[in-house]
Write a protein that holds these residues in place. Structure first.
Motif, mmCIF file in Angstrom:
data_model
loop_
_atom_site.group_PDB
_atom_site.id
_atom_site.type_symbol
_atom_site.label_atom_id
_atom_site.label_comp_id
_atom_site.label_asym_id
_atom_site.label_seq_id
_atom_site.Cartn_x
_atom_site.Cartn_y
_atom_site.Cartn_z
ATOM 1 N N ALA A 3 -12.564 15.270 2.335
ATOM 2 C CA ALA A 3 -13.200 16.547 1.659
ATOM 3 C C ALA A 3 -12.538 16.559 0.185
ATOM 4 C CB ALA A 3 -12.852 17.954 2.479
ATOM 5 N N GLU A 4 -11.484 16.036 0.224
ATOM 6 C CA GLU A 4 -10.768 16.205 -1.230
ATOM 7 C C GLU A 4 -10.810 14.916 -1.822
ATOM 8 O OE1 GLU A 4 -8.931 19.335 -2.402
ATOM 9 O OE2 GLU A 4 -10.285 20.103 -1.178
ATOM 10 N N ASN A 5 -11.324 13.882 -1.303
ATOM 11 C CA ASN A 5 -10.894 12.429 -1.966
ATOM 12 C C ASN A 5 -9.512 12.139 -2.478
ATOM 13 O OD1 ASN A 5 -13.716 11.658 -2.109
ATOM 14 N ND2 ASN A 5 -14.175 13.313 -3.722
ATOM 15 N N VAL A 6 -8.759 12.142 -1.593
ATOM 16 C CA VAL A 6 -7.527 12.032 -1.746
ATOM 17 C C VAL A 6 -7.413 10.599 -1.606
ATOM 18 C CG1 VAL A 6 -5.097 12.386 -0.767
ATOM 19 C CG2 VAL A 6 -6.790 14.075 -0.544
ATOM 20 N N GLU A 7 -6.682 9.861 -2.676
ATOM 21 C CA GLU A 7 -6.607 8.556 -2.687
ATOM 22 C C GLU A 7 -5.375 8.012 -1.585
ATOM 23 O OE1 GLU A 7 -5.639 6.742 -6.745
ATOM 24 O OE2 GLU A 7 -6.077 4.555 -5.746
ATOM 25 N N ILE A 8 -5.595 6.973 -0.842
ATOM 26 C CA ILE A 8 -4.543 6.398 0.100
ATOM 27 C C ILE A 8 -4.606 5.093 -0.091
ATOM 28 C CG2 ILE A 8 -4.859 8.394 1.931
ATOM 29 C CD1 ILE A 8 -6.757 6.667 3.434
ATOM 30 N N VAL A 9 -3.532 4.554 0.499
ATOM 31 C CA VAL A 9 -3.466 2.989 0.504
ATOM 32 C C VAL A 9 -4.600 2.235 1.032
ATOM 33 C CG1 VAL A 9 -1.819 0.764 1.100
ATOM 34 C CG2 VAL A 9 -0.905 3.317 0.681
ATOM 35 N N PRO A 10 -5.207 1.224 0.319
ATOM 36 C CA PRO A 10 -6.251 0.365 0.895
ATOM 37 C C PRO A 10 -6.096 -0.145 2.298
ATOM 38 C CG PRO A 10 -5.821 -0.386 -1.294
ATOM 39 C CD PRO A 10 -4.836 0.793 -1.078
ATOM 40 N N LEU A 11 -4.730 -0.280 2.804
ATOM 41 C CA LEU A 11 -4.559 -0.915 4.145
ATOM 42 C C LEU A 11 -5.072 -0.197 5.224
ATOM 43 C CD1 LEU A 11 -1.087 -2.063 3.244
ATOM 44 C CD2 LEU A 11 -3.001 -3.497 3.587
ATOM 45 N N TYR A 12 -5.304 1.114 4.995
ATOM 46 C CA TYR A 12 -5.757 2.029 6.094
ATOM 47 C C TYR A 12 -7.299 1.571 6.544
ATOM 48 C CZ TYR A 12 -2.279 5.318 6.037
ATOM 49 O OH TYR A 12 -0.926 5.906 5.986
ATOM 50 N N PHE A 13 -8.317 0.748 5.390
ATOM 51 C CA PHE A 13 -9.478 0.492 5.670
ATOM 52 C C PHE A 13 -9.425 -1.132 6.129
ATOM 53 C CE2 PHE A 13 -9.454 3.734 2.443
ATOM 54 C CZ PHE A 13 -10.127 4.639 3.278
ATOM 55 N N SER A 14 -10.379 -1.389 6.905
ATOM 56 C CA SER A 14 -10.613 -2.881 7.420
ATOM 57 C C SER A 14 -10.835 -3.675 6.192
ATOM 58 C CB SER A 14 -11.694 -2.895 8.164
ATOM 59 O OG SER A 14 -11.543 -4.176 9.025
ATOM 60 N N ALA A 15 -10.279 -5.028 6.015
ATOM 61 C CA ALA A 15 -10.522 -6.134 5.305
ATOM 62 C C ALA A 15 -9.999 -7.378 5.714
ATOM 63 C CB ALA A 15 -9.887 -5.767 4.048
ATOM 64 N N ARG A 16 -10.568 -8.549 5.422
ATOM 65 C CA ARG A 16 -9.922 -9.807 5.866
ATOM 66 C C ARG A 16 -8.706 -9.965 4.979
ATOM 67 N NH1 ARG A 16 -12.937 -12.151 9.555
ATOM 68 N NH2 ARG A 16 -11.813 -14.207 9.000
ATOM 69 N N ARG A 17 -7.821 -10.078 6.204
ATOM 70 C CA ARG A 17 -6.313 -10.177 5.547
ATOM 71 C C ARG A 17 -5.453 -11.297 6.384
ATOM 72 N NH1 ARG A 17 -6.778 -4.157 5.529
ATOM 73 N NH2 ARG A 17 -6.795 -3.542 3.515
ATOM 74 N N PRO A 18 -4.420 -11.999 5.858
ATOM 75 C CA PRO A 18 -3.662 -12.787 6.343
ATOM 76 C C PRO A 18 -2.743 -12.319 7.558
ATOM 77 C CG PRO A 18 -2.754 -12.413 4.463
ATOM 78 C CD PRO A 18 -4.195 -11.605 4.538
ATOM 79 N N THR A 19 -3.213 -12.750 8.900
ATOM 80 C CA THR A 19 -2.146 -12.386 9.951
ATOM 81 C C THR A 19 -1.484 -13.290 10.690
ATOM 82 O OG1 THR A 19 -3.995 -12.626 11.618
ATOM 83 C CG2 THR A 19 -3.873 -10.456 10.399
ATOM 84 N N TYR A 20 -0.379 -12.907 11.228
ATOM 85 C CA TYR A 20 0.169 -13.559 12.099
ATOM 86 C C TYR A 20 0.684 -12.924 13.454
ATOM 87 C CZ TYR A 20 4.637 -11.210 10.554
ATOM 88 O OH TYR A 20 5.285 -10.231 10.264
ATOM 89 N N GLU A 21 0.839 -13.652 14.582
ATOM 90 C CA GLU A 21 1.360 -13.054 15.754
ATOM 91 C C GLU A 21 2.873 -13.138 16.154
ATOM 92 O OE1 GLU A 21 -1.220 -13.337 19.124
ATOM 93 O OE2 GLU A 21 -2.846 -14.389 17.657
ATOM 94 N N TYR A 22 3.533 -11.884 16.494
ATOM 95 C CA TYR A 22 4.774 -12.168 16.628
ATOM 96 C C TYR A 22 4.964 -11.178 17.846
ATOM 97 C CZ TYR A 22 9.876 -11.854 15.884
ATOM 98 O OH TYR A 22 11.178 -11.736 15.981
#
Lengths: 316, 635
Positions: free
Chosen positions: A210-229
């Motif tokens: 509702a308020e267009n609050v800016e948040i860290v983009p990591l909350y949204f899905s994107a292709r990112r480098p990952t590893y399993e641990y």
């Protein structure tokens, strides 16, 4: 300035406030009480979505003045790069001083999430927070915790009193009646104040929308480098540093991921997701079947009552 | 199982935008649940959370696991486990505090204050009720209206909750018997009438079986009233009802980013406000018009009860935190003496005559409470005689504040009628109060401004007024040192006056004995006299044991800032007792003198006095010189 934002009105001849309007009004009231009654308040800023909402509310509470207190980040040096970037920008946009505190002892001893387990949180966050509050002499600290996050928090007061050694005694908290908060304290004692106590995770998301609050983009899905641990999926935010600490270079695979909570990148589990917009994120949250904190390791180390134990030790 | 009022409706998957649109427009209701340990309260709340799908799979798995481990429902899910919290309580199997829970339907977000039913926790129930729009009072259908039902209803009614739901629970255990339900309702109605509860909604239900909570039950076809969730969804919320009242906003904070902007920030308690409205600032009584209602999203055309706003006025009127902005032609009252209901919340009982901080709205003043007119037995509603109030007791008392405050009767306005009392030493919230009305004598006394001010008095004497408050054990040397100090000040042409036991006890205070409340009154009167003398420009010296911190604090609060100098004449008990100038210690040791400070009554030494003198290391004359050195120049 952004155009006037109007919440949709309900069908009533009078203007019944929506739940978000009432939550907003309550949080603003709480922040103003603290500013009026405390000597040196500070806002603890973790760069997560709840912090973002809290900061937004602070801007509204004191407009047209900037919020009359600094923002403080108790840093572990292990946050995501995207978080550090937003931290600087958010403080600047709000016209607030930014204080970053890193526990020098933890830095010196090279405390990290791989070698030191629970000590990592204890040294960087719990001890770091105590140090920072003492160093600057803050007597009131806003935090973004919500009562719906965890069972023991359901009973936490909005104004939570800490002794001079930052201890929390569940038996010695003050009753909170009406919207009257007793902020009186002795020298050396401090208050943690939780203006978002009555917000739920869904409320937070709805408000961000509702308020267009800016948040860290990591909350949204994107292709990112990952590893399993150890059975979890993590993002390789700083692969060189990971390699140094882990002793080997983890196998990296690019996946479409996002985060439901944000903390230290080696401790914050990612979820595979295609939700790339706010609507999709909320949709995913509503359809999902595991609770928010599950992605974070902190709750698991001492069974069910662990958050309560942490609170008594002085963790936020 | 999935009810369309709850969150897992198909819209989430099919049309998230439509779903969010719908949920953006929810209203919010706060309610409390009251019931005894076995009435099924936790089960009911657990059921509401569970049915609203506010429980995630991992929590559910934990719940199922816990249900088998510690649950009381055999292999069934024990919903009560969902809402238990702190580890210790969990082991004891009882809830001992107020917990807040959240759930939502399409129409509303709900905040539930989960309040315990134990008698000793009146404090927590009152806390939960203070913010509630509605109360759900649980009754075990097998047991009917019990003492605690009456107690909970009475407290909710006193706290101003007009919307009561009588949840007749465990209907499954009485075979959904309508006659039994009707009998319970009739019984409750008779009680409700007797204490002035105008209406309530009775619902037959079962928390365990889920009857009439979120779905209408086939087991109670004879019942045609609302099911619980429908009632909660449609009942009116207080903030909406408050809009019809005259405008009132306590000023929380004055926003001054620059010389051109002066905004009064606060949360609107009642009424509505628009630019152009004529407002009155109280207690000053000055009026002006609203220039703008400022928010970060732009100026508003209107703001209503419940909103936090910043108001600017056409004229520069001096309003600050604690003042109240109100409709100009219908302002609230201003007074300093009240009748009120007080709920005591602290282990240490109310001390009649002691100064407490009273916080009401954004006003904080010093206040004293008189001996209760009566205590109310919360079980029988009987009025009992009482000298003081203990933890969880409720009484009706007169309250006097040291400054006039802006208020309204609690029944009309929770914000301007509800207050908390704070202990000045421990800083604990020790009491909660609800103002009934101001006492007439306070309305009729008007402050007469005098032409010769205290400033004139002081400047004619060419000195700064002070109260030098000597405190210490009997025989510590207070009077001797105070006398020395006065002699030295006289030589310096300072105008002084020494108050001690001899000139006060024999005249002004000869009606007072040595009970706790008389001792407090003794100190209070001395404080008032000292204050008058400082108004006259004098340097006042007082020499009284004044053993209690709270009483000295009361005097400190009376006197203008910086004029009160606390001097601790610090003499160890052994030394004072060895001196025993008047033979009093001997008498006290022999039991001939009761309540003697240091022997069978405590002396609370000042924690942070302005001056401390050690009479073991200093002679009285040295001590006097030391004090003079500390208080000069006195001009």
């Amino acid at each position: 300035m952004s155009p006037p934002h109007v919440f949709h009105q309900l069908e009533d001849p009078r203007m019944t406030l929506t739940h978000l309007q009432r939550l907003e009004a309550e949080s603003i009231h709480i922040m103003r009480e603290v500013v009026a009654e405390a000597e040196k308040p500070v806002m603890l800023y973790s760069i997560g979505k709840d912090s973002a909402v809290m900061l937004h509310l602070a801007k509204k509470a004191f407009y047209p003045s900037p919020p009359p207190f600094p923002l403080m980040h108790v840093d572990t040096t292990w946050k995501f790069q995207d978080m550090y970037a937003l931290r600087e920008k958010a403080a600047q946009d709000a016209g607030m001083e930014l204080i970053v505190h890193q526990n020098p002892e933890a830095a010196e001893r090279g405390i990290n999430p791989f070698d030191h387990g629970p000590l990592h949180t204890d040294m960087w966050k719990t001890e770091g927070l105590k140090q920072a509050l003492d160093k600057y002499g803050f007597d009131a600290a806003f935090g973004g915790a919500r009562r719906d996050e965890e069972k023991s928090r359901a009973k936490e007061r909005i104004f939570s009193f800490r002794t001079a050694t930052h201890g929390w005694d569940p038996k010695n908290q003050r009753p909170e009646l009406w919207n009257l908060y007793n902020a009186r304290k002795k020298k050396g004692e401090s208050i943690r104040v939780f203006p978002l106590s009555n917000w739920t995770e869904l409320d937070i998301w709805q408000y961000i929308m509702a308020e267009n609050v800016e948040i860290v983009p990591l909350y949204f899905s994107a292709r990112r480098p990952t590893y399993e641990y150890e059975g979890g999926l993590f993002m390789a935010d700083d692969i060189d540093r990971l390699e140094k600490v882990m002793g080997y270079r983890p196998e990296i695979a690019e996946r479409s991921i996002r985060f439901r909570t944000l903390g230290c990148f080696p401790l914050t589990g990612a979820v595979e997701s295609e939700a790339a917009t706010l609507q999709e994120v909320v949709q995913e949250m509503l359809l999902t079947t595991t609770s928010e904190r599950q992605g974070r390791v902190i709750d698991k180390d001492a069974g069910d009552a662990s958050m309560e134990k942490k609170k008594q030790e002085g963790y936020f | 199982m999935t009810d369309p009022i709850y969150k897992t409706d198909a819209l989430i998957a099919d049309d998230i935008e439509a779903y969010l649109e719908q949920h953006q427009n929810k209203s919010m209701l706060r309610f409390i649940t009251c019931g005894s340990v076995d009435d099924g309260k936790s089960t009911l709340i657990g059921r509401l959370l569970y049915d609203s799908k506010m429980i995630f799979e991992d929590q559910l798995a934990a719940l199922e696991n816990d249900s088998r481990k510690v649950g009381t429902q055999g292999q069934e899910i024990d919903f009560a486990l969902l809402v238990d919290g702190l580890a210790a309580e969990r082991e004891q199997g009882i809830t001992i505090d107020v917990a807040y829970r959240f759930f939502a339907t399409k129409k509303r977000k709900f905040i539930v204050a989960d309040c315990p039913g134990h008698e000793q926790y009146t404090r927590n129930m009152v806390t939960g009720a203070s913010t509630a729009d509605c109360a759900v009072i649980l009754i075990d259908a097998r047991k009917g209206v019990l003492v605690q039902t009456r107690r909970h209803s009475f407290l909710c009614h006193r706290l101003g909750i007009k919307n009561l739901v009588l949840a007749v629970n465990k209907m499954d255990l009485i075979d959904y018997d309508q006659a039994r339900f009707d009998a319970i309702v009739a019984d409750y109605r008779a009680f409700a009438d007797s204490i002035g509860i105008e209406s309530f909604t009775a619902i037959p239900m079962s928390g365990l079986a889920g009857d009439n909570i979120t779905t209408r039950s086939d087991n109670t076809r004879w019942y045609d009233g609302p099911i619980l969730i429908r009632h909660l969804e449609t009942t009116e919320v207080n903030s909406t009802a408050n809009q019809a009242k005259p405008f009132r906003m306590p000023v929380q904070w004055v926003n001054r980013p620059n010389l051109d902007f002066r905004g009064f920030a606060g949360q609107i308690a009642t009424g509505t406000v628009r630019p152009g409205d004529e407002l009155r600032s109280l207690p000053s009584g000055k009026t002006s018009k609203v220039k703008s209602i400022v928010t970060m999203d732009g100026d508003l055309d209107e703001a209503v009860a419940g909103q936090s706003v910043t108001i600017t006025l056409e004229d520069e009127i001096d309003s600050s935190r604690g003042d109240v902005l109100a409709t100009a032609d219908d302002p609230p009252e201003v007074a300093d003496q009240f009748e009120s209901t007080i709920v005591w919340m602290d282990d240490e009982p109310l001390v009649v005559g002691r100064g407490y901080w009273l916080k009401l709205g954004t006003q904080t003043v010093s206040a004293t409470v008189a001996e209760p007119k009566y205590e109310i037995d919360v079980n029988t509603m009987e009025h009992l005689a009482a000298q003081r109030l203990h933890l969880n007791q409720i009484g009706v008392c007169e309250v006097t504040t040291d400054k006039r405050i802006v208020f309204e009767p609690y029944v009309d306005n929770r914000t301007l009628g509800g207050f908390i009392l704070i202990d000045k030493i421990t800083n604990r919230t020790v009491g909660a109060g609800m103002l009934h009305f101001s006492l007439r004598r306070s309305q009729n006394v008007h402050w007469q401004p005098t032409d010769i001010t205290r400033g004139h008095h002081a400047s004619m004497k060419n000195q700064t007024p002070r109260v030098l408050w000597f405190t210490g054990l009997s025989g510590s040397g207070k009077s001797t040192i105070a006398n020395e100090v006065e002699k030295k000040l006289a030589l310096m042409n300072r105008h002084t006056f020494l108050l001690d036991g001899d000139n006060v006890r024999h005249g002004l205070n000869k009606d007072l004995g040595f009970t706790e409340s008389d001792r407090i009154e003794n100190i209070r009167r001395i404080g008032e006299v000292a204050k008058l003398m400082t108004d006259a420009g004098l340097i006042v010296l007082t020499a009284f044991i004044s053993p209690f911190r709270a009483d000295r604090q009361l005097v400190r609060d009376m006197i203008d800032g910086g004029e009160f100098i606390e001097i601790h004449v610090d003499t160890p008990l052994e030394v004072a007792e060895a001196r025993d100038v008047k033979g009093l210690y001997k008498k006290a040791r022999e039991g001939k003198l009761k309540n003697f400070t240091g022997i069978d009554s405590p002396y609370e030494a000042p924690e942070d006095p302005e001056i401390r003198v050690n009479t073991v290391e200093m002679t009285p004359e040295e001590a006097a010189d030391y004090i003079i050195g500390k208080i000069l120049p006195l001009k």
